[in-house]
Scaffold this motif. Structure first.
Motif, PDB file in Angstrom:
ATOM      1  N   LEU A 250       0.807  -1.217   0.000  1.00 15.23           N
ATOM      2  CA  LEU A 250       0.000   0.000   0.000  1.00 15.23           C
ATOM      3  C   LEU A 250       0.844   1.273   0.000  1.00 15.23           C
ATOM      4  O   LEU A 250       0.308   2.376  -0.003  1.00 15.23           O
ATOM      5  CB  LEU A 250      -0.912   0.021   1.231  1.00 15.23           C
ATOM      6  CG  LEU A 250      -2.084  -0.961   1.234  1.00 15.23           C
ATOM      7  CD1 LEU A 250      -2.662  -1.095   2.634  1.00 15.23           C
ATOM      8  CD2 LEU A 250      -3.150  -0.537   0.234  1.00 15.23           C
ATOM      9  N   ALA A 251       2.166   1.131  -0.007  1.00 17.98           N
ATOM     10  CA  ALA A 251       3.069   2.263   0.241  1.00 17.98           C
ATOM     11  C   ALA A 251       2.944   3.376  -0.792  1.00 17.98           C
ATOM     12  O   ALA A 251       3.244   4.539  -0.487  1.00 17.98           O
ATOM     13  CB  ALA A 251       4.514   1.770   0.304  1.00 17.98           C
ATOM     14  N   ALA A 252       2.529   3.081  -2.007  1.00 19.73           N
ATOM     15  CA  ALA A 252       2.430   4.113  -3.043  1.00 19.73           C
ATOM     16  C   ALA A 252       1.282   5.084  -2.801  1.00 19.73           C
ATOM     17  O   ALA A 252       1.221   6.141  -3.436  1.00 19.73           O
ATOM     18  CB  ALA A 252       2.271   3.454  -4.423  1.00 19.73           C
ATOM     19  N   ASN A 253       0.403   4.745  -1.882  1.00 21.08           N
ATOM     20  CA  ASN A 253      -0.765   5.587  -1.595  1.00 21.08           C
ATOM     21  C   ASN A 253      -0.440   6.511  -0.432  1.00 21.08           C
ATOM     22  O   ASN A 253      -0.660   6.176   0.736  1.00 21.08           O
ATOM     23  CB  ASN A 253      -1.973   4.697  -1.293  1.00 21.08           C
ATOM     24  CG  ASN A 253      -2.283   3.747  -2.428  1.00 21.08           C
ATOM     25  OD1 ASN A 253      -2.936   4.135  -3.392  1.00 21.08           O
ATOM     26  ND2 ASN A 253      -1.800   2.515  -2.341  1.00 21.08           N
ATOM     27  N   ARG A 254       0.097   7.655  -0.757  1.00 26.89           N
ATOM     28  CA  ARG A 254       0.630   8.575   0.255  1.00 26.89           C
ATOM     29  C   ARG A 254      -0.428   9.097   1.204  1.00 26.89           C
ATOM     30  O   ARG A 254      -0.119   9.612   2.283  1.00 26.89           O
ATOM     31  CB  ARG A 254       1.336   9.760  -0.428  1.00 26.89           C
ATOM     32  CG  ARG A 254       2.469   9.361  -1.352  1.00 26.89           C
ATOM     33  CD  ARG A 254       3.562   8.653  -0.604  1.00 26.89           C
ATOM     34  NE  ARG A 254       4.688   8.339  -1.482  1.00 26.89           N
ATOM     35  CZ  ARG A 254       5.758   7.659  -1.110  1.00 26.89           C
ATOM     36  NH1 ARG A 254       5.841   7.204   0.121  1.00 26.89           N
ATOM     37  NH2 ARG A 254       6.734   7.408  -1.964  1.00 26.89           N
ATOM     38  N   GLU A 255      -1.680   8.996   0.811  1.00 27.56           N
ATOM     39  CA  GLU A 255      -2.751   9.510   1.665  1.00 27.56           C
ATOM     40  C   GLU A 255      -3.006   8.622   2.879  1.00 27.56           C
ATOM     41  O   GLU A 255      -3.689   9.038   3.820  1.00 27.56           O
ATOM     42  CB  GLU A 255      -4.047   9.655   0.857  1.00 27.56           C
ATOM     43  CG  GLU A 255      -4.620   8.351   0.325  1.00 27.56           C
ATOM     44  CD  GLU A 255      -4.065   7.943  -1.032  1.00 27.56           C
ATOM     45  OE1 GLU A 255      -4.764   7.198  -1.743  1.00 27.56           O
ATOM     46  OE2 GLU A 255      -2.948   8.369  -1.375  1.00 27.56           O
ATOM     47  N   LEU A 256      -2.476   7.405   2.873  1.00 24.54           N
ATOM     48  CA  LEU A 256      -2.676   6.487   3.992  1.00 24.54           C
ATOM     49  C   LEU A 256      -1.616   6.703   5.061  1.00 24.54           C
ATOM     50  O   LEU A 256      -0.468   7.038   4.764  1.00 24.54           O
ATOM     51  CB  LEU A 256      -2.596   5.036   3.510  1.00 24.54           C
ATOM     52  CG  LEU A 256      -3.626   4.576   2.478  1.00 24.54           C
ATOM     53  CD1 LEU A 256      -3.380   3.113   2.124  1.00 24.54           C
ATOM     54  CD2 LEU A 256      -5.046   4.772   2.988  1.00 24.54           C
ATOM     55  N   ASP A 257      -1.990   6.462   6.308  1.00 21.89           N
ATOM     56  CA  ASP A 257      -1.038   6.416   7.416  1.00 21.89           C
ATOM     57  C   ASP A 257      -0.705   4.951   7.667  1.00 21.89           C
ATOM     58  O   ASP A 257      -1.525   4.204   8.194  1.00 21.89           O
ATOM     59  CB  ASP A 257      -1.642   7.059   8.664  1.00 21.89           C
ATOM     60  CG  ASP A 257      -0.681   7.084   9.863  1.00 21.89           C
ATOM     61  OD1 ASP A 257       0.291   6.296   9.860  1.00 21.89           O
ATOM     62  OD2 ASP A 257      -0.921   7.869  10.794  1.00 21.89           O
ATOM     63  N   LEU A 258       0.518   4.568   7.264  1.00 20.45           N
ATOM     64  CA  LEU A 258       0.965   3.186   7.387  1.00 20.45           C
ATOM     65  C   LEU A 258       2.087   3.049   8.399  1.00 20.45           C
ATOM     66  O   LEU A 258       2.860   2.088   8.363  1.00 20.45           O
ATOM     67  CB  LEU A 258       1.433   2.665   6.023  1.00 20.45           C
ATOM     68  CG  LEU A 258       0.427   2.778   4.869  1.00 20.45           C
ATOM     69  CD1 LEU A 258       1.069   2.316   3.565  1.00 20.45           C
ATOM     70  CD2 LEU A 258      -0.830   1.962   5.163  1.00 20.45           C
ATOM     71  N   SER A 259       2.186   4.001   9.324  1.00 25.44           N
ATOM     72  CA  SER A 259       3.293   3.998  10.269  1.00 25.44           C
ATOM     73  C   SER A 259       3.273   2.801  11.204  1.00 25.44           C
ATOM     74  O   SER A 259       4.320   2.378  11.707  1.00 25.44           O
ATOM     75  CB  SER A 259       3.292   5.300  11.080  1.00 25.44           C
ATOM     76  OG  SER A 259       2.050   5.479  11.743  1.00 25.44           O
TER      77      SER A 259
END
Length: 405
Positions: A250-259
């Protein structure tokens, strides 16, 4: 409804998500994509019954021991296994698989779970193991022979379960844990120390307060060196030092918080995305039962609980309805079998600032112990050890009564 839902992740969370989508009324196509080649199966027995299963059982036989029975309501669900999703384009509704194939979707369920954290240790890689998947379990089964020297790095629940199974297989077992007594973060110092004494009496050695600096050997591990220079001989090193959420796809979707997993609201909607929900270990969401802090919960009960709410949320979004805004307040629960001890927990004991021993003697854990966990005097968790099943059910019901209506 003909909208296509893609579920990325084919373990318990993905299976339950597919089931709950049908229960919620979604009649359109569902595709479940998983990187493992096996149909969804139950992971907790991997560190116990499956790891200790007698004989050289085939992969098929071992999978049959843990596979979930598929309900008829998902007979029409397309399971695509053994091919990871490597990238998601949420705006265009596209998933890219490892072989370059493209799967389009109208709604997405992130159910990719966790992978074991690995130690960056110098030395050979052969002879180092983790335990998360059935294939991990099969590899480890081959080395747990009577007399084998096993070093387990990490004294959490998985580390202690594997150590207990290895001991019963006749191995010589040492557990290395730098941060404190076994399962200290959840149980609290006093009860954790009691568990350590119990396991030591059974024959498991513990090295507390030290970490592994490197692995010894040339082609395969022959031992580990600790940070104080001590050497522990080993035929196998098992790393049980926690997990990492699988969110790279999902990393290409900058709008997500994947921290730390996929940040969601209380309805399991992924923050920053439309028609995307997350379930299971990878979902980080607030639980009003405790507070408004989003957290991931790595308990066995969470996949089913989150799948039910997430499926209802996504189905409502796909049909233009407002999702149910009633607070989602699941009660985390887990169990752990170690030697002659059975742990059962409800709530979130790790949030506590006070532990109260309600019943039993910590030096006689096998006779039964009950502890409650409190944060600012509010009951947030319960741990029972070796209490009868009927009593455990009563404790769960008592904790459930704390959930706001």
């Amino acid at each position: 409804m003909t909208a296509h839902v893609a579920v990325v992740g084919a373990s318990l969370a993905g299976l339950r998500a597919a089931e709950q989508l049908r229960i919620a009324g979604h009649t359109g196509p569902i595709t479940v994509l998983g990187d493992e080649r096996h149909l969804p199966y139950n992971r907790p027995p991997l560190s116990k019954e499956v790891l200790a299963a007698p004989g050289d059982s085939s992969t098929q036989r071992l999978h049959e021991m843990v596979t979930f029975r598929r309900r008829s309501l998902v007979d029409d669900v397309d399971f695509r296994l053994g091919l990871p999703v490597v990238e998601a384009d949420l705006r265009r509704g596209r998933l890219i698989l490892e072989d370059g194939a493209v799967v389009t979707f109208d709604g997405l369920v992130a159910a990719t779970g966790l992978r074991p954290r690995r130690l960056g240790l110098p030395g050979p890689g052969a002879g180092r193991y983790v335990l998360r998947t059935l294939d991990d379990c099969i590899a480890l089964r081959g080395v747990l022979r009577p007399g084998a020297r096993v070093v387990v790095v990490g004294a959490g629940f998985v580390g202690c379960e594997v150590a207990a199974t290895a001991l019963r297989q006749g191995c010589r077992v040492t557990v290395v844990e730098p941060t404190g007594a076994p399962m200290n973060r959840v149980l609290g110092a006093s009860l954790a120390q009691a568990v350590q004494r119990h396991h030591e009496t059974a024959g498991i050695d513990f090295v507390i307060g030290r970490s592994v600096a490197g692995c010894l050997g040339t082609e395969a591990v022959t031992g580990v060196e600790l940070d104080d220079g001590r050497i522990l001989e080993a035929d196998a090193v098992i790393e049980a030092v926690g997990s990492l959420p699988n969110v790279e796809w999902l990393a290409a979707n900058r709008e997500l918080d994947l921290s730390d997993g996929v940040l969601c609201d209380n309805q399991l909607r992924a923050e920053g995305a439309d028609r995307v929900v997350a379930v299971g270990d990878v979902a980080r969401f607030p639980n009003p039962l405790f507070d408004d802090v989003p957290r991931r919960v790595e308990h066995w009960s969470i996949p089913a609980d989150t799948a039910k709410r997430a499926a209802a949320t996504l189905t409502a979004q796909l049909t233009g309805r407002e999702p149910d805004e009633a607070p989602f307040v699941p009660i985390p629960s887990f169990w752990s079998d170690q030697l002659d001890l059975r742990f059962q927990s409800f709530g979130s004991p790790a949030l506590a600032d006070e532990v109260r021993l309600e019943e039993g003697d910590p030096d006689r854990l096998q006779a039964g112990v009950l502890a409650t966990y409190h944060r600012r005097s509010v009951h947030v968790g319960t741990v029972a050890i070796n209490l009868p099943p009927a009593r455990q059910r009563a404790l769960r019901e008592a904790f459930t009564a704390l959930v706001p209506a």
